[in-house]
Enzyme design. Sequence first.
Site, PDB file in Angstrom:
ATOM      1  N   HIS A  81      35.527  42.396  44.723  1.00  0.00           N
ATOM      2  CA  HIS A  81      35.499  43.891  43.611  1.00  0.00           C
ATOM      3  C   HIS A  81      34.554  44.892  44.184  1.00  0.00           C
ATOM      4  O   HIS A  81      34.541  45.744  43.423  1.00  0.00           O
ATOM      5  CB  HIS A  81      35.615  43.364  42.407  1.00  0.00           C
ATOM      6  CG  HIS A  81      36.596  42.467  41.835  1.00  0.00           C
ATOM      7  ND1 HIS A  81      36.393  41.438  40.848  1.00  0.00           N
ATOM      8  CD2 HIS A  81      37.692  42.247  42.455  1.00  0.00           C
ATOM      9  CE1 HIS A  81      37.604  40.878  40.727  1.00  0.00           C
ATOM     10  NE2 HIS A  81      38.425  41.449  41.589  1.00  0.00           N
ATOM     11  N   CYS A 124      34.151  63.151  50.759  1.00  0.00           N
ATOM     12  CA  CYS A 124      33.778  63.115  51.990  1.00  0.00           C
ATOM     13  C   CYS A 124      33.331  61.840  52.425  1.00  0.00           C
ATOM     14  O   CYS A 124      33.347  60.786  51.655  1.00  0.00           O
ATOM     15  CB  CYS A 124      32.611  64.247  52.393  1.00  0.00           C
ATOM     16  SG  CYS A 124      31.157  63.860  51.332  1.00  0.00           S
ATOM     17  N   ASN A 172      32.005  24.600  36.006  1.00  0.00           N
ATOM     18  CA  ASN A 172      32.379  25.560  34.775  1.00  0.00           C
ATOM     19  C   ASN A 172      32.332  24.628  33.472  1.00  0.00           C
ATOM     20  O   ASN A 172      33.103  23.458  33.423  1.00  0.00           O
ATOM     21  CB  ASN A 172      33.620  26.029  35.029  1.00  0.00           C
ATOM     22  CG  ASN A 172      33.894  27.252  34.256  1.00  0.00           C
ATOM     23  OD1 ASN A 172      33.506  27.390  33.348  1.00  0.00           O
ATOM     24  ND2 ASN A 172      34.836  28.032  34.883  1.00  0.00           N
ATOM     25  N   PRO A 173      31.714  25.401  32.500  1.00  0.00           N
ATOM     26  CA  PRO A 173      31.552  24.419  31.258  1.00  0.00           C
ATOM     27  C   PRO A 173      32.883  24.670  30.546  1.00  0.00           C
ATOM     28  O   PRO A 173      33.270  23.834  29.678  1.00  0.00           O
ATOM     29  CB  PRO A 173      30.356  25.091  30.560  1.00  0.00           C
ATOM     30  CG  PRO A 173      30.450  26.465  31.241  1.00  0.00           C
ATOM     31  CD  PRO A 173      30.687  26.206  32.647  1.00  0.00           C
TER      32      PRO A 173
END
Length: 260
Positions: A131, A142, A227-228
């Site tokens: 991202h 430019c 991951n909780p």
Amino acid sequence: MHTVLNNDEAIEQIAQMLARSQSILFITGAGISADSGLPTYRGIGGLYNVNTTEDGMPIERALSGEIMARRPELTWKYLGQIEKNCRGARPNRGHEVIAEMQDHFERLWVLTQNVDGLHKAAGVRNVIDIHGDLHHLLCTRCAYRCTVVDYSELSLPPRCPDCGAIVRPDVVLFGELLDERKVERLFTELNKGFDIVFSVGTSSVFPYIAEPVRFAAQLRSATVEINPDVSRVTHLVDLRLAMRATPALDAVWRCYLDDK
């Protein structure tokens, strides 16, 4: 389906998986930066906790490529709020563990959704910041580019010193396509295969974040989720640690080093 173990048992098994591995992919989301004091997606200054912004539109629209093109001052207003919430953050122990690991294995890559640049700041060499990075700015007209540590240095919306056009962060705004070069790099590395794939601190709602885990599971590579909360890939992984990213990564790494 992941095996249900207590945390100590899971940490030991993950360390054993690492001992059998030479190539590692870490897929990271906001959860790994939370211990650096950065808010997760729904906590950025409360922006995502309301249906509309004070300007009468959803935050996803305010932070879209379309609004950046039409009303850059509005998009920059909210980019500035996000950057202010993230300002001064430093890599935490979770970032450091991944950086330390790269010298113990033949090949290590990080695919991150985060735009905070903390993996690179920690010294990780192979990062696909899918991202982009909030601190890298580019001209909309430019070839001008620059790196800015603190948005308070800028007059918003900033203009290019070379041509006077609007400058924007080198990030993927809502409604925009991913950088083709980064996608190509991701697929190149996935096609080489990884012995173990970690999903760390991400809900995996984007297909390109979930797919590497799905692909690894199909190839019978080892898969781990840290991951909780339950995510879109929880049902796919071999082992799950329901812990915050930083203490989990530190515990796994210490266990691996103790076992060597």
